[in-house]
Design a protein around this motif. Structure first.
Motif, PDB file in Angstrom:
ATOM      1  N   ALA A   1      -2.836   5.532  11.321  1.00  0.00           N
ATOM      2  CA  ALA A   1      -2.666   7.065  11.202  1.00  0.00           C
ATOM      3  C   ALA A   1      -1.750   7.076   9.765  1.00  0.00           C
ATOM      4  O   ALA A   1      -2.234   7.968   8.733  1.00  0.00           O
ATOM      5  CB  ALA A   1      -1.744   7.669  12.160  1.00  0.00           C
ATOM      6  N   ILE A   2      -0.988   6.521   9.463  1.00  0.00           N
ATOM      7  CA  ILE A   2      -0.105   6.591   8.310  1.00  0.00           C
ATOM      8  C   ILE A   2      -0.988   5.968   7.136  1.00  0.00           C
ATOM      9  O   ILE A   2      -1.025   6.644   6.233  1.00  0.00           O
ATOM     10  CB  ILE A   2       1.226   5.735   8.391  1.00  0.00           C
ATOM     11  CG1 ILE A   2       2.334   6.104   9.488  1.00  0.00           C
ATOM     12  CG2 ILE A   2       1.812   5.490   6.897  1.00  0.00           C
ATOM     13  CD1 ILE A   2       3.435   5.209   9.655  1.00  0.00           C
ATOM     14  N   PHE A   3      -1.661   4.896   7.165  1.00  0.00           N
ATOM     15  CA  PHE A   3      -2.625   4.465   6.291  1.00  0.00           C
ATOM     16  C   PHE A   3      -3.680   5.579   5.849  1.00  0.00           C
ATOM     17  O   PHE A   3      -3.964   5.766   4.847  1.00  0.00           O
ATOM     18  CB  PHE A   3      -3.496   3.149   6.884  1.00  0.00           C
ATOM     19  CG  PHE A   3      -4.650   2.756   5.732  1.00  0.00           C
ATOM     20  CD1 PHE A   3      -4.120   2.095   4.626  1.00  0.00           C
ATOM     21  CD2 PHE A   3      -5.839   2.877   6.111  1.00  0.00           C
ATOM     22  CE1 PHE A   3      -4.861   1.565   3.796  1.00  0.00           C
ATOM     23  CE2 PHE A   3      -6.754   2.274   5.161  1.00  0.00           C
ATOM     24  CZ  PHE A   3      -6.381   1.840   3.982  1.00  0.00           C
ATOM     25  N   ALA A   4      -4.210   6.400   7.079  1.00  0.00           N
ATOM     26  CA  ALA A   4      -5.108   7.479   6.789  1.00  0.00           C
ATOM     27  C   ALA A   4      -4.573   8.457   6.165  1.00  0.00           C
ATOM     28  O   ALA A   4      -5.282   9.014   5.074  1.00  0.00           O
ATOM     29  CB  ALA A   4      -5.567   7.729   8.159  1.00  0.00           C
TER      30      ALA A   4
ATOM     31  N   ARG B   1      -4.313  11.075   0.898  1.00  0.00           N
ATOM     32  CA  ARG B   1      -3.290  11.873  -0.194  1.00  0.00           C
ATOM     33  C   ARG B   1      -3.734  11.285  -1.346  1.00  0.00           C
ATOM     34  O   ARG B   1      -3.895  12.039  -2.486  1.00  0.00           O
ATOM     35  CB  ARG B   1      -1.768  11.554   0.121  1.00  0.00           C
ATOM     36  CG  ARG B   1      -0.984  12.015  -0.801  1.00  0.00           C
ATOM     37  CD  ARG B   1       0.530  11.834  -0.612  1.00  0.00           C
ATOM     38  NE  ARG B   1       0.872  10.476  -0.724  1.00  0.00           N
ATOM     39  CZ  ARG B   1       1.443   9.712   0.543  1.00  0.00           C
ATOM     40  NH1 ARG B   1       1.865  10.323   1.531  1.00  0.00           N
ATOM     41  NH2 ARG B   1       1.489   8.386   0.195  1.00  0.00           N
ATOM     42  N   ASN B   2      -4.187  10.274  -1.574  1.00  0.00           N
ATOM     43  CA  ASN B   2      -4.636   9.421  -2.645  1.00  0.00           C
ATOM     44  C   ASN B   2      -6.171   9.838  -3.202  1.00  0.00           C
ATOM     45  O   ASN B   2      -6.130  10.066  -4.440  1.00  0.00           O
ATOM     46  CB  ASN B   2      -4.565   7.987  -2.425  1.00  0.00           C
ATOM     47  CG  ASN B   2      -3.223   7.032  -2.406  1.00  0.00           C
ATOM     48  OD1 ASN B   2      -2.299   7.928  -2.949  1.00  0.00           O
ATOM     49  ND2 ASN B   2      -3.162   6.017  -1.884  1.00  0.00           N
TER      50      ASN B   2
ATOM     51  N   MET C   1      -7.651  15.848  -7.982  1.00  0.00           N
ATOM     52  CA  MET C   1      -7.093  16.551  -8.715  1.00  0.00           C
ATOM     53  C   MET C   1      -6.787  16.020 -10.380  1.00  0.00           C
ATOM     54  O   MET C   1      -6.899  16.708 -11.289  1.00  0.00           O
ATOM     55  CB  MET C   1      -5.517  16.787  -8.304  1.00  0.00           C
ATOM     56  CG  MET C   1      -5.424  17.839  -7.099  1.00  0.00           C
ATOM     57  SD  MET C   1      -6.099  19.350  -7.609  1.00  0.00           S
ATOM     58  CE  MET C   1      -7.825  19.459  -6.867  1.00  0.00           C
ATOM     59  N   LEU C   2      -6.861  14.677 -10.487  1.00  0.00           N
ATOM     60  CA  LEU C   2      -6.822  14.047 -11.709  1.00  0.00           C
ATOM     61  C   LEU C   2      -7.985  14.196 -12.523  1.00  0.00           C
ATOM     62  O   LEU C   2      -8.114  14.369 -13.805  1.00  0.00           O
ATOM     63  CB  LEU C   2      -6.435  12.400 -11.709  1.00  0.00           C
ATOM     64  CG  LEU C   2      -6.591  11.579 -12.814  1.00  0.00           C
ATOM     65  CD1 LEU C   2      -5.377  11.991 -13.683  1.00  0.00           C
ATOM     66  CD2 LEU C   2      -6.582  10.296 -12.575  1.00  0.00           C
ATOM     67  N   VAL C   3      -9.017  14.122 -11.748  1.00  0.00           N
ATOM     68  CA  VAL C   3     -10.451  14.225 -12.227  1.00  0.00           C
ATOM     69  C   VAL C   3     -10.629  15.705 -12.675  1.00  0.00           C
ATOM     70  O   VAL C   3     -11.134  16.114 -13.971  1.00  0.00           O
ATOM     71  CB  VAL C   3     -11.590  13.997 -11.474  1.00  0.00           C
ATOM     72  CG1 VAL C   3     -12.977  14.454 -11.895  1.00  0.00           C
ATOM     73  CG2 VAL C   3     -11.633  12.422 -11.024  1.00  0.00           C
ATOM     74  N   PHE C   4     -10.134  16.683 -12.014  1.00  0.00           N
ATOM     75  CA  PHE C   4     -10.362  17.996 -12.222  1.00  0.00           C
ATOM     76  C   PHE C   4      -9.420  18.384 -13.594  1.00  0.00           C
ATOM     77  O   PHE C   4      -9.834  19.152 -14.407  1.00  0.00           O
ATOM     78  CB  PHE C   4      -9.675  18.756 -11.193  1.00  0.00           C
ATOM     79  CG  PHE C   4      -9.489  20.508 -11.425  1.00  0.00           C
ATOM     80  CD1 PHE C   4     -10.746  21.173 -11.460  1.00  0.00           C
ATOM     81  CD2 PHE C   4      -8.340  20.980 -11.517  1.00  0.00           C
ATOM     82  CE1 PHE C   4     -10.610  22.534 -11.703  1.00  0.00           C
ATOM     83  CE2 PHE C   4      -8.259  22.367 -11.953  1.00  0.00           C
ATOM     84  CZ  PHE C   4      -9.422  23.066 -11.982  1.00  0.00           C
ATOM     85  N   PHE C   5      -8.110  17.883 -13.526  1.00  0.00           N
ATOM     86  CA  PHE C   5      -7.343  18.153 -14.835  1.00  0.00           C
ATOM     87  C   PHE C   5      -8.056  17.420 -15.911  1.00  0.00           C
ATOM     88  O   PHE C   5      -7.949  17.958 -17.094  1.00  0.00           O
ATOM     89  CB  PHE C   5      -5.873  17.706 -14.531  1.00  0.00           C
ATOM     90  CG  PHE C   5      -5.319  18.597 -13.820  1.00  0.00           C
ATOM     91  CD1 PHE C   5      -5.168  20.184 -14.083  1.00  0.00           C
ATOM     92  CD2 PHE C   5      -4.800  18.392 -12.407  1.00  0.00           C
ATOM     93  CE1 PHE C   5      -4.498  21.055 -13.166  1.00  0.00           C
ATOM     94  CE2 PHE C   5      -4.191  19.297 -11.783  1.00  0.00           C
ATOM     95  CZ  PHE C   5      -4.072  20.710 -11.967  1.00  0.00           C
ATOM     96  N   VAL C   6      -8.412  16.382 -15.788  1.00  0.00           N
ATOM     97  CA  VAL C   6      -9.247  15.632 -16.895  1.00  0.00           C
ATOM     98  C   VAL C   6     -10.215  16.564 -17.646  1.00  0.00           C
ATOM     99  O   VAL C   6     -10.366  16.744 -18.767  1.00  0.00           O
ATOM    100  CB  VAL C   6      -9.599  14.389 -16.710  1.00  0.00           C
ATOM    101  CG1 VAL C   6     -10.540  13.529 -17.864  1.00  0.00           C
ATOM    102  CG2 VAL C   6      -8.393  13.415 -16.428  1.00  0.00           C
TER     103      VAL C   6
END
Length: 121
Positions: free
Chosen positions: A67-70, A75-76, A82-87
């Motif tokens: 569950a923690i890994f998921a 989150r990643n 979000m990184l792709v969106f901002f780029v």
């Protein structure tokens, strides 16, 4: 039998009668295509080995580490989106700014050229 193009028509698959209703766990477990078509080994049989594998996989799903890994993975994935969106936003803004800047400079020089030639005549 052939269809209009001369290719042989596909015949319907054989259906097998259902003898009993599967339990919830059996219904959710993926079935092996080989076993259903040819009567070979079925991974959903009730022998000790397949039951141990099933219980082990359900324990893995209930494991807090999974569950923690998921959560971390989700989150990643969100962060990468979000990184792709901002780029893409930065790239679109940059293209827009430089297009405006270069076209306004060209328009200004054209205006100055027209005004200077108009006063010469």
């Amino acid at each position: 039998m052939t269809d209009l193009t001369g290719k042989p028509k596909l015949q319907a698959k054989e259906t097998y009668p259902v003898t009993e209703e599967p339990s919830d766990e059996e219904a959710l477990r993926p079935r092996d295509e080989f076993s259903e078509r040819s009567g070979g080994y079925d991974s959903s049989t009730r022998d000790g080995e397949s039951q141990a594998e099933t219980s082990q996989s359900s324990e893995d799903r209930d494991n807090p580490a999974h569950a923690i890994f998921a959560q971390k993975e989700s989150r990643n994935v969100f962060r990468s989106k979000m990184l792709v969106f901002f780029v893409l936003l930065l790239a679109a803004g940059s293209v827009g700014f430089f297009t405006y800047y270069f076209l306004s400079q060209e328009e200004q020089s054209d205006f100055e050229t027209q005004v200077s030639t108009a006063f010469l005549y």
